[in-house]
Design a protein around this motif. Structure first.
Motif, PDB file in Angstrom:
ATOM      1  N   VAL A   1       0.859  -1.182   0.000  1.00 16.48           N
ATOM      2  CA  VAL A   1       0.000   0.000   0.000  1.00 16.48           C
ATOM      3  C   VAL A   1       0.896   1.232   0.000  1.00 16.48           C
ATOM      4  O   VAL A   1       1.895   1.278   0.724  1.00 16.48           O
ATOM      5  N   ALA A   2       0.554   2.200  -0.833  1.00 14.75           N
ATOM      6  CA  ALA A   2       1.300   3.455  -0.902  1.00 14.75           C
ATOM      7  C   ALA A   2       0.535   4.534  -0.164  1.00 14.75           C
ATOM      8  O   ALA A   2      -0.707   4.520  -0.115  1.00 14.75           O
ATOM      9  N   ALA A   3       1.264   5.461   0.433  1.00 10.18           N
ATOM     10  CA  ALA A   3       0.622   6.605   1.073  1.00 10.18           C
ATOM     11  C   ALA A   3      -0.240   7.339   0.048  1.00 10.18           C
ATOM     12  O   ALA A   3       0.067   7.360  -1.149  1.00 10.18           O
ATOM     13  N   ASN A   4      -1.328   7.944   0.523  1.00 12.59           N
ATOM     14  CA  ASN A   4      -2.252   8.631  -0.383  1.00 12.59           C
ATOM     15  C   ASN A   4      -1.834  10.066  -0.668  1.00 12.59           C
ATOM     16  O   ASN A   4      -2.630  10.881  -1.126  1.00 12.59           O
ATOM     17  N   TRP A   5      -0.576  10.381  -0.413  1.00 13.45           N
ATOM     18  CA  TRP A   5      -0.021  11.708  -0.710  1.00 13.45           C
ATOM     19  C   TRP A   5       1.381  11.516  -1.273  1.00 13.45           C
ATOM     20  O   TRP A   5       1.978  10.459  -1.127  1.00 13.45           O
ATOM     21  N   SER A   6       1.893  12.529  -1.939  1.00 10.92           N
ATOM     22  CA  SER A   6       3.260  12.478  -2.449  1.00 10.92           C
ATOM     23  C   SER A   6       3.842  13.882  -2.456  1.00 10.92           C
ATOM     24  O   SER A   6       3.123  14.874  -2.268  1.00 10.92           O
ATOM     25  N   VAL A   7       5.124  13.974  -2.655  1.00 10.74           N
ATOM     26  CA  VAL A   7       5.801  15.266  -2.722  1.00 10.74           C
ATOM     27  C   VAL A   7       5.412  15.963  -4.019  1.00 10.74           C
ATOM     28  O   VAL A   7       5.407  15.352  -5.097  1.00 10.74           O
ATOM     29  N   SER A   8       5.080  17.239  -3.931  1.00 11.81           N
ATOM     30  CA  SER A   8       4.686  17.997  -5.110  1.00 11.81           C
ATOM     31  C   SER A   8       5.834  18.058  -6.121  1.00 11.81           C
ATOM     32  O   SER A   8       6.979  18.334  -5.746  1.00 11.81           O
ATOM     33  N   PRO A   9       5.545  17.826  -7.408  1.00  7.68           N
ATOM     34  CA  PRO A   9       6.591  17.960  -8.432  1.00  7.68           C
ATOM     35  C   PRO A   9       7.223  19.353  -8.464  1.00  7.68           C
ATOM     36  O   PRO A   9       8.371  19.497  -8.900  1.00  7.68           O
ATOM     37  N   ASP A  10       6.497  20.353  -8.001  1.00 11.52           N
ATOM     38  CA  ASP A  10       7.028  21.722  -7.986  1.00 11.52           C
ATOM     39  C   ASP A  10       8.224  21.867  -7.054  1.00 11.52           C
ATOM     40  O   ASP A  10       9.007  22.817  -7.188  1.00 11.52           O
ATOM     41  N   LEU A  11       8.363  20.941  -6.098  1.00  7.58           N
ATOM     42  CA  LEU A  11       9.461  21.014  -5.130  1.00  7.58           C
ATOM     43  C   LEU A  11      10.672  20.184  -5.558  1.00  7.58           C
ATOM     44  O   LEU A  11      11.701  20.202  -4.877  1.00  7.58           O
ATOM     45  N   LEU A  12      10.549  19.480  -6.668  1.00  3.51           N
ATOM     46  CA  LEU A  12      11.608  18.568  -7.104  1.00  3.51           C
ATOM     47  C   LEU A  12      12.417  19.183  -8.242  1.00  3.51           C
ATOM     48  O   LEU A  12      11.908  19.995  -9.016  1.00  3.51           O
TER      49      LEU A  12
ATOM     50  N   GLN B   1      18.124  28.272  -1.763  1.00  4.00           N
ATOM     51  CA  GLN B   1      16.717  27.963  -1.975  1.00  4.00           C
ATOM     52  C   GLN B   1      16.482  26.450  -2.009  1.00  4.00           C
ATOM     53  O   GLN B   1      15.463  25.957  -1.499  1.00  4.00           O
ATOM     54  N   GLN B   2      17.411  25.701  -2.582  1.00  6.03           N
ATOM     55  CA  GLN B   2      17.272  24.248  -2.618  1.00  6.03           C
ATOM     56  C   GLN B   2      17.328  23.656  -1.207  1.00  6.03           C
ATOM     57  O   GLN B   2      16.552  22.756  -0.866  1.00  6.03           O
ATOM     58  N   GLN B   3      18.239  24.172  -0.392  1.00  3.28           N
ATOM     59  CA  GLN B   3      18.333  23.695   0.989  1.00  3.28           C
ATOM     60  C   GLN B   3      17.085  24.068   1.787  1.00  3.28           C
ATOM     61  O   GLN B   3      16.621  23.276   2.629  1.00  3.28           O
TER      62      GLN B   3
END
Length: 333
Positions: free
Chosen positions: A175-186, A315-317
């Motif tokens: 089962v995967a979490a129902n949320w993920s990291v936003s692509p805007d932050l990657l 900004q990346q940090q």
């Protein structure tokens, strides 16, 4: 707990963020090529950022989970599946005992990172778990994974195990979490990226034609590239006057130009010093993008100032600090 290797993949290595403090003795730093993705994978499963994890290159391995486990994948999309079902990136995944993780063709990027809750258990060499295969040290027995290897990993806490077991239906293998990291932050992984560079210490030694070509040409990443350096092909970059230099310090992202005029970008396993002229330095914020370029693809350089490079790194940090706080709060829910 352990993970067994049924197929080793192209180059599957235990890594951390590197072996620091020994460059003066000639020992390379090594560590993850894409430090951003490595750190993110660990954060997603609640690990310290530097916990030993797996770096999987282009064509990943087949791994069998021998116990119920929490893991995450971050970085390149290498078409992962669990028992034949697609697996999402950039989110925690709970997998039941016996499930088989496999990878297909790379869709985007070159390297993905697999972090397991608690980390992979390997001895530290000079304070680091990073694999330096050329010297046969660190990581898992100083080498890439092989068929039949059994990697020990830390067990989930009883609270974590109960929480995820309740979320995973008995008939499901994961089962995967129902949320993920936003692509805007990657970082944006592209097949033919433009990476930002500040002029190197010997930039002024190159002819005007070479300087112009450096900023305006597409550089092909050749098949001779590896974790030590990316070898590039382009019209030869020539010095104003041929000459020799004293060996000087180099680092991850240094762009050197040997006598043949074809640049080499030094990567995670770069040597500690070099005698070739340094025409540029890839900024730290763009090293993750650079690390995900596959052989046969092209890159282009764009000039930025030192002040801009510092701001972009800052900004990346800050993004990673923000993710750390958010993921910590998510884990407490």
């Amino acid at each position: 707990m352990c993970i067994s290797v049924e197929k080793p993949g192209l180059l599957s290595l235990v890594q951390d963020l590197g072996r620091f403090g020994y460059q003066k003795q000639g020992m390379v730093v090594s560590g993850a090529m894409d430090a951003f993705a490595f750190r993110l994978a660990n954060l997603l499963v609640g690990n310290p950022e530097n916990a030993p994890a797996l770096e999987l290159n282009l064509f990943g391995p087949s791994l069998r989970f021998q116990e119920d486990t929490l893991f995450a994948l971050a970085g390149a999309n290498l078409s992962p599946t669990l028992n034949g079902k697609p697996v999402p990136l950039h989110r925690p995944i709970f997998v039941r005992k016996g499930a088989l993780l496999e990878f297909g063709s790379p869709v985007q990027g070159a390297r993905t990172y697999l972090a397991v809750a608690g980390g992979v258990v390997v001895p530290l060499v000079m304070g680091s778990a990073a694999t330096y295969a050329r010297a046969g040290l660190g990581g898992w027995q100083g080498r890439a994974l092989q068929k039949g290897d059994v990697l020990p990993v830390h067990s989930l806490s009883s609270e974590q195990l109960l929480y995820w077991q309740q979320k995973c239906a008995p008939q499901e293998s994961f089962v995967a979490a129902n949320w993920s990291v936003s692509p805007d932050l990657l970082p944006r992984y592209e097949e033919h990226p433009t990476v930002r560079v500040i002029p190197g210490p010997e930039y002024g030694l190159f002819s005007e034609k070479a300087q112009e070509a450096f900023w305006q040409s597409d550089f092909l990443v050749t098949s001779a590239s590896d974790r030590m350096g990316y070898r590039l092909e382009v019209l030869a970059l020539q010095l104003r006057q041929p000459g020799e230099l004293l060996s000087s310090a180099v680092t991850f992202g240094t762009v050197q130009v040997p006598a043949n005029g074809n640049p080499i970008i030094l990567m995670a396993e770069h040597q500690t010093t070099g005698g070739y002229p340094r025409i540029g330095q890839v900024i730290s914020a763009d090293l993750p993008v650079l690390a995900q370029v596959r052989p046969g693809k092209a890159i282009r350089f764009r000039q930025v100032s030192l002040a801009q490079a510092q701001e972009l790194y800052y900004q990346q940090q800050k993004t990673l600090e923000h993710l750390t706080r958010v993921l910590y709060l998510q884990a407490k829910r």
